[in-house]
Design a protein around this motif. Structure first.
Motif, PDB file in Angstrom:
ATOM      1  N   UNK A 181      61.790  30.749  74.041  1.00 45.14           N
ATOM      2  CA  UNK A 181      61.007  30.404  75.223  1.00 45.14           C
ATOM      3  C   UNK A 181      60.239  29.130  74.911  1.00 45.14           C
ATOM      4  N   UNK A 182      60.258  28.178  75.844  1.00 44.08           N
ATOM      5  CA  UNK A 182      59.495  26.947  75.694  1.00 44.08           C
ATOM      6  C   UNK A 182      58.427  26.901  76.780  1.00 44.08           C
ATOM      7  N   UNK A 183      57.205  26.659  76.353  1.00 48.06           N
ATOM      8  CA  UNK A 183      56.058  26.571  77.263  1.00 48.06           C
ATOM      9  C   UNK A 183      55.545  25.140  77.207  1.00 48.06           C
ATOM     10  N   UNK A 184      55.456  24.484  78.358  1.00 45.14           N
ATOM     11  CA  UNK A 184      54.882  23.138  78.416  1.00 45.14           C
ATOM     12  C   UNK A 184      53.577  23.204  79.196  1.00 45.14           C
ATOM     13  N   UNK A 185      52.525  22.690  78.591  1.00 42.65           N
ATOM     14  CA  UNK A 185      51.195  22.719  79.193  1.00 42.65           C
ATOM     15  C   UNK A 185      50.670  21.301  79.318  1.00 42.65           C
ATOM     16  N   UNK A 186      50.674  20.740  80.537  1.00 43.58           N
ATOM     17  CA  UNK A 186      50.103  19.405  80.721  1.00 43.58           C
ATOM     18  C   UNK A 186      48.574  19.477  80.674  1.00 43.58           C
ATOM     19  N   UNK A 187      47.979  18.564  79.926  1.00 46.17           N
ATOM     20  CA  UNK A 187      46.528  18.492  79.820  1.00 46.17           C
ATOM     21  C   UNK A 187      46.066  17.123  80.315  1.00 46.17           C
ATOM     22  N   UNK A 188      44.799  17.006  80.703  1.00 48.45           N
ATOM     23  CA  UNK A 188      44.319  15.755  81.310  1.00 48.45           C
ATOM     24  C   UNK A 188      44.405  14.512  80.422  1.00 48.45           C
ATOM     25  N   UNK A 189      44.379  14.690  79.096  1.00 50.68           N
ATOM     26  CA  UNK A 189      44.415  13.517  78.208  1.00 50.68           C
ATOM     27  C   UNK A 189      45.096  13.865  76.893  1.00 50.68           C
ATOM     28  N   UNK A 215      55.137  13.281  75.832  1.00 53.39           N
ATOM     29  CA  UNK A 215      54.702  12.560  77.033  1.00 53.39           C
ATOM     30  C   UNK A 215      55.120  13.364  78.260  1.00 53.39           C
ATOM     31  N   UNK A 216      54.393  13.227  79.360  1.00 52.59           N
ATOM     32  CA  UNK A 216      54.739  13.991  80.566  1.00 52.59           C
ATOM     33  C   UNK A 216      56.188  13.803  81.007  1.00 52.59           C
ATOM     34  N   UNK A 217      56.722  12.608  80.903  1.00 53.82           N
ATOM     35  CA  UNK A 217      58.103  12.388  81.335  1.00 53.82           C
ATOM     36  C   UNK A 217      59.099  13.047  80.392  1.00 53.82           C
ATOM     37  N   UNK A 218      58.722  13.263  79.137  1.00 50.83           N
ATOM     38  CA  UNK A 218      59.621  13.896  78.169  1.00 50.83           C
ATOM     39  C   UNK A 218      59.621  15.410  78.310  1.00 50.83           C
ATOM     40  N   UNK A 219      58.621  15.974  78.987  1.00 53.96           N
ATOM     41  CA  UNK A 219      58.530  17.424  79.098  1.00 53.96           C
ATOM     42  C   UNK A 219      59.309  17.977  80.278  1.00 53.96           C
ATOM     43  N   UNK A 220      59.743  17.105  81.181  1.00 56.83           N
ATOM     44  CA  UNK A 220      60.529  17.549  82.323  1.00 56.83           C
ATOM     45  C   UNK A 220      61.909  16.914  82.250  1.00 56.83           C
ATOM     46  N   UNK A 221      62.938  17.633  82.705  1.00 54.90           N
ATOM     47  CA  UNK A 221      64.278  17.048  82.649  1.00 54.90           C
ATOM     48  C   UNK A 221      64.379  15.828  83.553  1.00 54.90           C
ATOM     49  N   UNK A 241      68.115  11.775  86.607  1.00 56.02           N
ATOM     50  CA  UNK A 241      69.405  11.136  86.367  1.00 56.02           C
ATOM     51  C   UNK A 241      69.623  11.011  84.869  1.00 56.02           C
ATOM     52  N   UNK A 242      70.868  11.091  84.459  1.00 57.23           N
ATOM     53  CA  UNK A 242      71.195  11.142  83.036  1.00 57.23           C
ATOM     54  C   UNK A 242      70.732   9.896  82.287  1.00 57.23           C
ATOM     55  N   UNK A 243      70.685   8.732  82.932  1.00 56.09           N
ATOM     56  CA  UNK A 243      70.360   7.492  82.249  1.00 56.09           C
ATOM     57  C   UNK A 243      68.888   7.153  82.214  1.00 56.09           C
ATOM     58  N   UNK A 244      68.007   8.020  82.686  1.00 58.04           N
ATOM     59  CA  UNK A 244      66.578   7.703  82.727  1.00 58.04           C
ATOM     60  C   UNK A 244      66.018   7.571  81.312  1.00 58.04           C
ATOM     61  N   UNK A 245      65.273   6.502  81.083  1.00 66.48           N
ATOM     62  CA  UNK A 245      64.687   6.260  79.765  1.00 66.48           C
ATOM     63  C   UNK A 245      63.208   6.636  79.812  1.00 66.48           C
ATOM     64  N   UNK A 246      62.693   7.106  78.690  1.00 68.01           N
ATOM     65  CA  UNK A 246      61.272   7.445  78.595  1.00 68.01           C
ATOM     66  C   UNK A 246      60.451   6.161  78.638  1.00 68.01           C
ATOM     67  N   UNK A 247      59.323   6.218  79.317  1.00 72.71           N
ATOM     68  CA  UNK A 247      58.439   5.066  79.424  1.00 72.71           C
ATOM     69  C   UNK A 247      57.748   4.874  78.080  1.00 72.71           C
ATOM     70  N   UNK A 248      57.869   3.673  77.517  1.00 74.06           N
ATOM     71  CA  UNK A 248      57.247   3.397  76.224  1.00 74.06           C
ATOM     72  C   UNK A 248      55.740   3.323  76.366  1.00 74.06           C
ATOM     73  N   UNK A 249      55.035   3.789  75.363  1.00 69.85           N
ATOM     74  CA  UNK A 249      53.586   3.730  75.359  1.00 69.85           C
ATOM     75  C   UNK A 249      52.928   4.799  76.204  1.00 69.85           C
ATOM     76  N   UNK A 250      53.707   5.710  76.750  1.00 71.08           N
ATOM     77  CA  UNK A 250      53.122   6.760  77.578  1.00 71.08           C
ATOM     78  C   UNK A 250      52.365   7.744  76.688  1.00 71.08           C
ATOM     79  N   UNK A 251      51.198   8.135  77.135  1.00 68.65           N
ATOM     80  CA  UNK A 251      50.310   9.006  76.393  1.00 68.65           C
ATOM     81  C   UNK A 251      50.915  10.408  76.267  1.00 68.65           C
ATOM     82  N   UNK A 296      50.325  13.812  76.414  1.00 72.02           N
ATOM     83  CA  UNK A 296      49.288  14.716  76.897  1.00 72.02           C
ATOM     84  C   UNK A 296      49.825  16.095  77.274  1.00 72.02           C
ATOM     85  N   UNK A 297      51.052  16.396  76.864  1.00 68.24           N
ATOM     86  CA  UNK A 297      51.647  17.693  77.162  1.00 68.24           C
ATOM     87  C   UNK A 297      51.845  18.447  75.854  1.00 68.24           C
TER      88      UNK A 297
END
Length: 119
Positions: free
Chosen positions: A12-20, A49-55, A58-68, A70-71
């Motif tokens: 089981x994987x649990x992802x918890x987004x936090x404010x910072x 990073x928030x974008x890495x915690x959700x699928x 589109x298959x080619x989406x790249x993670x935003x560099x420098x994203x904090x 916070x998850x």
């Protein structure tokens, strides 16, 4: 040490987004102190990073560099579904305490929906 899927088939994987990222890091450091007591359960904690915690949509989406990061991402693996349930229940109790302390000790850290401090 990564858990083998054959030895620990239930996960089981649990992802918890936090404010910072600061709060996410504080939660991680607090929770990782308590290791799993059972040899039948493995837990991995990491910050993402928030974008890495959700699928990605589109298959080619790249993670935003420098994203904090916070998850707080927690992955549990266990030998039986019962062991997984017991371990996750204990983790959720600990997580509730950590979030409660953050809410009580840090001003305006976690917003309460519809509740004001003055009331």
């Amino acid at each position: 040490m990564a858990a083998n899927a054959t030895e620990f088939p239930y996960s089981l994987t649990i992802t918890l987004p936090l404010p910072s990222s600061h709060l996410a890091s504080s939660a991680l450091r607090t929770l990782e102190v308590d290791t799993e007591l059972s040899p039948f359960v493995r837990r991995d904690l990491e910050l993402v990073a928030p974008s890495a915690s959700t699928p990605a949509p589109e298959a080619g989406k790249m993670e935003i560099e420098g994203e904090e990061k916070s998850v707080l991402k927690t992955t549990y693996r266990a030998t039986t579904n019962r062991m997984l349930r017991v371990a996750v229940n204990g983790f959720m109790e600990s997580l509730g305490v950590v979030l409660g302390v953050m809410q009580e000790l840090d001003v305006d850290v976690l917003e309460m929906d519809g509740v004001k401090e003055d009331e």
